[in-house]
Design an enzyme around this catalytic site. Structure first.
Site, PDB file in Angstrom:
ATOM      1  N   GLY A  75      -9.213   3.803  -7.882  1.00  0.00           N
ATOM      2  CA  GLY A  75      -7.817   3.303  -7.607  1.00  0.00           C
ATOM      3  C   GLY A  75      -7.169   3.938  -6.696  1.00  0.00           C
ATOM      4  N   VAL A  76      -5.607   3.928  -6.919  1.00  0.00           N
ATOM      5  CA  VAL A  76      -4.789   4.610  -6.255  1.00  0.00           C
ATOM      6  C   VAL A  76      -4.893   6.176  -5.744  1.00  0.00           C
ATOM      7  CG1 VAL A  76      -2.876   5.253  -7.791  1.00  0.00           C
ATOM      8  CG2 VAL A  76      -2.241   4.536  -5.643  1.00  0.00           C
ATOM      9  N   ASP A  77      -5.453   6.794  -6.679  1.00  0.00           N
ATOM     10  CA  ASP A  77      -5.903   8.209  -6.474  1.00  0.00           C
ATOM     11  C   ASP A  77      -6.905   8.262  -5.393  1.00  0.00           C
ATOM     12  OD1 ASP A  77      -6.295  10.797  -6.862  1.00  0.00           O
ATOM     13  OD2 ASP A  77      -7.312  10.750  -8.700  1.00  0.00           O
ATOM     14  N   ASP A 137       0.784  -1.124  -0.043  1.00  0.00           N
ATOM     15  CA  ASP A 137       0.084  -0.087  -0.129  1.00  0.00           C
ATOM     16  C   ASP A 137       0.901   1.098   0.036  1.00  0.00           C
ATOM     17  OD1 ASP A 137      -1.768   2.169   0.482  1.00  0.00           O
ATOM     18  OD2 ASP A 137      -2.736   1.304   2.304  1.00  0.00           O
ATOM     19  N   ILE A 138       1.020   1.840  -1.105  1.00  0.00           N
ATOM     20  CA  ILE A 138       1.538   3.153  -1.320  1.00  0.00           C
ATOM     21  C   ILE A 138       1.327   4.401  -0.295  1.00  0.00           C
ATOM     22  CG2 ILE A 138       0.106   4.601  -3.021  1.00  0.00           C
ATOM     23  CD1 ILE A 138       2.864   5.215  -4.241  1.00  0.00           C
TER      24      ILE A 138
END
Length: 177
Positions: A33-35, A11-12
């Site tokens: 998503g990641v955003d 997980d960034i």
């Protein structure tokens, strides 16, 4: 010399690096998503910072990048870059993805950041083929760090094992790991 490029699976939003890169949309208002994950983890301060950027300069064009505070994230800042939507590879997608990585690296360098973490930009709902995107990411980062001292450490943060294997294989082929 120990490699400056690393591959992590996870997980960034949990990384305590100087700056994480958000695969944003041009509105900078959050998304899927990641955003969406970055906006949720960072809290409302991130959205407020993005709104301020948008008021000052409008939408962020594809391939460009902007920097904001990180809100509640362990990172010091967030670079928001807009990757291309894949449209069969006939609309300059490769160059635009290269530009998204390059402009993010330039922003990190300009701000003196020593560590940066990238997600796999454009490979989610934007549909960029994973292998092609990984090749562009690795080549762009590798070329940049041969000419620049900062950032010192670059992390490709993969959400799944398939992408992690892909990045590791590319780096091994390059002799970076």
């Amino acid at each position: 010399m120990k490699s400056r490029i690393h591959v992590l699976q996870g997980d960034i939003t949990q990384l305590a690096v100087d700056v994480i890169v958000n695969a944003a949309n041009s509105s900078l208002m959050g998304g899927g998503g990641v955003d969406g994950a970055i906006h949720r983890a960072a809290g409302p301060e991130l959205l407020e910072a993005c709104q301020k950027v948008r008021r000052q300069q409008g939408e962020c064009p594809t391939g460009h990048a902007v920097i904001t505070i990180a809100g509640n994230l362990p990172a010091r800042a967030v670079i928001h870059t807009v990757g291309p939507v894949w449209r069969d590879g006939e609309h300059n997608e490769d160059q635009l993805l290269h530009d998204a990585y390059l402009n993010s690296l330039k922003l990190a360098q300009a701000n003196g950041y020593k560590s940066i973490a990238f997600p796999a930009i454009s490979t989610g709902v934007y549909g960029f083929p994973r292998a092609a995107a990984a090749e562009i990411a690795v080549k762009t980062v590798s070329d940049f760090i041969t000419r620049h001292a900062l950032p010192e450490q670059i992390y490709f943060v993969c959400y799944d094992e398939e992408n992690s294997r892909l990045y590791n294989r590319l780096l091994t082929q390059q002799g970076d790991e």
